[in-house]
Design an enzyme around this catalytic site. Structure first.
Site, mmCIF file in Angstrom:
data_model
loop_
_atom_site.group_PDB
_atom_site.id
_atom_site.type_symbol
_atom_site.label_atom_id
_atom_site.label_comp_id
_atom_site.label_asym_id
_atom_site.label_seq_id
_atom_site.Cartn_x
_atom_site.Cartn_y
_atom_site.Cartn_z
ATOM 1 N N ASP A 11 0.804 -1.220 0.000
ATOM 2 C CA ASP A 11 0.000 0.000 0.000
ATOM 3 C C ASP A 11 0.841 1.277 0.000
ATOM 4 O O ASP A 11 0.286 2.379 0.144
ATOM 5 C CB ASP A 11 -0.985 -0.012 1.175
ATOM 6 C CG ASP A 11 -2.090 -1.032 0.966
ATOM 7 O OD1 ASP A 11 -2.514 -1.209 -0.195
ATOM 8 O OD2 ASP A 11 -2.516 -1.671 1.944
ATOM 9 N N ASP B 55 -6.934 -5.426 -4.025
ATOM 10 C CA ASP B 55 -6.679 -4.018 -3.696
ATOM 11 C C ASP B 55 -5.439 -3.473 -4.416
ATOM 12 O O ASP B 55 -5.340 -2.279 -4.704
ATOM 13 C CB ASP B 55 -6.471 -3.829 -2.184
ATOM 14 C CG ASP B 55 -7.381 -4.685 -1.317
ATOM 15 O OD1 ASP B 55 -7.779 -5.766 -1.774
ATOM 16 O OD2 ASP B 55 -7.671 -4.289 -0.179
#
Ligand code: GLY
Length: 370
Positions: A95, A153
């Site tokens: 991320d 994601d």
């Protein structure tokens, strides 16, 4: 530009609330609010938390739309506060895309700031370094049992790699992004357009070991935020590569999402969970809405309205029912849910980020940070 009054009204309400909060939360990296409605702070030990770029990103979206200095100052401060995370290297994960591309990357895009370029380039190298050459995927998390984990994601993290290739003229980053996107297309995206959240690969061979339920109800269910990450992520892969297969995949996921939510346009946390309890995830709807607005720009003309109108329906339904415009609280959107089994019906910084991003587009500013 959409001149519809409700869009103007929405933008004004957002600006009114955020111009205040941009000052009161300037020394924070907010994630959610406490019982009084005040933002928490993910600096210090929590600085590697995956959502820590959304605050700056949201401030840049507001700055680009209003040119108010308060937003720029807070965006820059958020980026500085995130520097601490660069030192906690063991804590970094895939991320880094969300974290730096929306803070430093946005700053570089909008102002040309050299320090921001450097930060974003470091982040791109961290992300590229997580590519498993034997397995053909970007590793998501760092746990010892998670060497083979790739999650849907990540499709929203790889725009950082496309950016690095485009900015430095170095194809290696794009090759990694596309290898990951191709593998995700094959093993995460199902025939009907729904997606798996986590696929666990054999890290030595890249063969699928198992699908895991992750933040959804079950391995074969349909976690709505995962659908939204896929919808928007494949749209972005198409925008950066112009490869038709990514556009077709984005459309397939989008069509599935629209069919699953079009009853009342209020997304449940999992589209295939039991009818009770009713658990919403507003973040899924707003991520999807912003993705649909982007998708509507790149599909043939006769398909545009369907995606554009679906985005409007999501934004209208969610803001009518789940927006908090009070002057005593920091966040706007309520009823975000972290996962089917935890963190139900709360404010989350990325719900507000994607609301602001979508309304920025509807206002015609079209500030593109990906
Ligand atoms: N990327 C983590 C989440 O969507 O909750």
């Amino acid at each position: 530009m959409s001149n519809e009054k409700w869009v103007q009204d929405l933008w004004e309400k957002i600006d009114k609330k955020l111009s205040r909060v941009s000052v009161s939360a300037r020394e924070k990296l907010p994630y959610t609010t406490d019982e009084k409605g005040e933002y928490d702070n993910k600096t210090g030990k929590a600085v590697t938390w995956w959502t820590n770029g959304f605050w700056s990103g949201m401030m840049w979206l507001m700055y680009d739309g209003t040119k108010k200095d308060t937003y720029r100052i807070t965006a820059e401060r958020g980026e500085q506060l995130l520097d601490e995370a660069l030192k906690q290297v063991e804590g970094l994960h895939h991320d880094v895309g969300f974290m730096w591309h929306l803070s430093a990357g946005a700053n570089y895009r909008l102002t040309g700031n050299r320090e921001s370029l450097v930060r974003n380039f470091y982040a791109a190298n961290v992300l590229a370094g997580r590519y498993n050459l034997k397995g053909g995927y970007i590793r998501a998390w760092n746990g010892s049992g998670q060497k083979g984990f790739a999650i849907i994601d990540c499709m929203m993290n790889i725009p950082l790699l496309y950016w690095a290739s485009e900015t430095f003229g170095d194809e290696r980053f794009k090759s990694i992004a596309m290898a990951h996107a191709d593998k995700t297309m094959k093993y995460h995206v199902r025939e009907d357009g729904s997606v798996n959240h986590i696929v666990n690969y054999d890290p030595q061979t890249g063969e699928v070991v198992e699908n895991l339920g992750g933040q959804g109800y079950a391995p074969d269910s349909s976690w709505s935020r995962g659908q939204a990450w896929g919808l928007y992520g494949f749209t972005l892969s198409y925008i950066h590569t112009k490869e038709e297969r990514y556009l077709q995949t984005a459309k397939k996921i989008a069509n599935y999402f629209i069919a699953a939510v079009c009853d009342d346009w209020l997304p449940k946390c999992d589209f295939r969970a039991p009818a009770e309890p009713v658990i919403y995830d507003t973040s899924a709807g707003l991520i999807a809405a912003s993705g649909l607005l982007e998708l509507a720009k790149v599909v043939p003309e006769y398909e545009q309205k369907m995606y554009y109108n679906a985005a409007l329906n999501l934004i209208k339904a969610i803001t009518e029912r789940f927006a908090d415009w009070s002057e005593d609280t920091d966040a706007i959107i309520t009823h975000g849910t972290e996962a089917y089994n935890r963190g139900m019906h709360k404010t989350m910084i990325y719900s507000d980020y994607y609301l602001v991003e979508a309304v920025n587009k509807l206002m015609g500013f079209n500030t593109f940070l990906w």
